[in-house]
Write an enzyme that holds these catalytic residues in place. Structure first.
Site, short mmCIF file in Angstrom:
data_model
loop_
_atom_site.label_atom_id
_atom_site.label_comp_id
_atom_site.label_asym_id
_atom_site.label_seq_id
_atom_site.Cartn_x
_atom_site.Cartn_y
_atom_site.Cartn_z
N GLU A 134 29.32 44.28 30.43
CA GLU A 134 28.52 45.51 30.58
C GLU A 134 27.09 45.30 30.05
O GLU A 134 26.14 45.80 30.65
CB GLU A 134 29.20 46.69 29.87
CG GLU A 134 30.57 47.08 30.44
CD GLU A 134 30.59 47.33 31.95
OE1 GLU A 134 29.54 47.62 32.55
OE2 GLU A 134 31.68 47.21 32.55
N HIS A 137 25.09 43.67 32.66
CA HIS A 137 24.54 44.63 33.64
C HIS A 137 23.25 45.26 33.13
O HIS A 137 22.30 45.43 33.90
CB HIS A 137 25.56 45.74 33.93
CG HIS A 137 26.66 45.35 34.87
ND1 HIS A 137 26.42 44.67 36.05
CD2 HIS A 137 28.01 45.57 34.84
CE1 HIS A 137 27.57 44.48 36.69
NE2 HIS A 137 28.55 45.00 35.97
N HIS A 143 27.31 41.57 39.91
CA HIS A 143 28.58 40.85 39.90
C HIS A 143 28.41 39.45 40.49
O HIS A 143 27.63 39.25 41.41
CB HIS A 143 29.66 41.65 40.62
CG HIS A 143 30.11 42.82 39.80
ND1 HIS A 143 30.53 44.01 40.33
CD2 HIS A 143 30.18 42.95 38.44
CE1 HIS A 143 30.84 44.84 39.34
NE2 HIS A 143 30.64 44.22 38.19
N CYS A 144 29.17 38.51 39.92
CA CYS A 144 29.06 37.09 40.27
C CYS A 144 30.34 36.68 40.99
O CYS A 144 31.44 37.12 40.65
CB CYS A 144 28.87 36.29 38.99
SG CYS A 144 28.70 34.52 39.25
N CYS A 149 33.14 33.27 35.61
CA CYS A 149 31.91 33.82 35.02
C CYS A 149 32.18 35.22 34.50
O CYS A 149 32.88 36.02 35.11
CB CYS A 149 30.80 33.85 36.06
SG CYS A 149 29.28 34.68 35.49
N CYS A 168 27.93 32.11 33.75
CA CYS A 168 27.69 30.87 34.47
C CYS A 168 26.23 30.49 34.23
O CYS A 168 25.44 31.30 33.70
CB CYS A 168 27.98 31.04 35.97
SG CYS A 168 26.80 32.10 36.83
ZN LIG Z 1 30.63 45.08 36.39
ZN LIG Z 2 27.87 34.11 37.19
#
Ligand SMILES: [Zn+2]
Ligand SMILES: [Zn+2]
Length: 186
Positions: A134, A137, A143-144, A149, A168
């Site tokens: 969080e 963010h 998002h990855c 990650c 990552c």
């Molecule tokens: Zn999220």
């Molecule tokens: Zn990542």
């Protein structure tokens, strides 16, 4: 990045303390402390029919707290009730992307919630992962795709357990750049 941990309602004492210890090891140039005040859970966040709390309403209150508190670049709220967001049955947390405020819920992080053997270390490790995600963010990270990650989206606790508590390489770089920008004098 000066980060404050804010309890929202009753929260087990050890979690904010563990976060204060863990987060500076993961984020570069970061100091973390427990905020002495406690935020009351906003009464209008309770959705009585589903017996859950609306995380966006709570996040809004944390953001108001953060806006009035110049001591912190980021405020992470910790709550111990079940929370949901629009269109989702439940969430582990929510944050502004980017912004000053984030929220995690401990409700679904305890192994006993899933009828597993209680474990403080698993509980703490999940809370740290959700907090890093969080706060990521709030630094503008999305998002990855990489499953390991920390910025990978958790549909369920199994996804959380699969992730490391680390970014990552690419996300770490982006987080570092965002934190660097915070450190610039105005
Ligand atoms: Zn999220
Ligand atoms: Zn990542």
């Amino acid at each position: 990045m000066k980060t404050g941990i804010l309890s929202v309602g009753q929260v087990p004492r050890e979690i904010p303390l563990e976060l204060v210890h863990a987060l500076p090891k993961i984020f570069p140039d970061t100091a973390c402390s427990v905020i002495k005040e406690t935020l009351t859970i906003p009464a209008d966040s309770l959705a009585k029919k589903r017996n859950q709390y609306n995380s966006s309403v709570i996040l809004n209150q944390i953001n108001a707290f953060a806006a009035n508190n110049v001591d912190f670049d980021r405020v992470l709220g910790v709550i111990d009730v079940d929370v949901f967001a629009f269109g989702l049955n439940y969430v582990f947390g929510e944050a502004y992307t980017p912004g000053k405020a984030a929220l995690i819920s401990l409700w679904r992080l305890r192994p006993d919630f899933y009828d597993e053997t209680p474990s403080l270390s698993i509980f703490v490790s999940r809370a740290v992962k959700e907090a890093v995600h969080e706060l990521g963010h709030t630094l503008g990270l999305h998002h990855c795709e990489k499953v390991s990650c920390i910025m990978h989206f958790s549909k369920s606790i199994f996804d959380t357990d699969k992730k490391q508590s680390l970014f990552c390489g690419q996300d770490y770089l982006q987080a570092s750049l965002a934190i660097n920008t915070l450190a610039q004098p105005p």
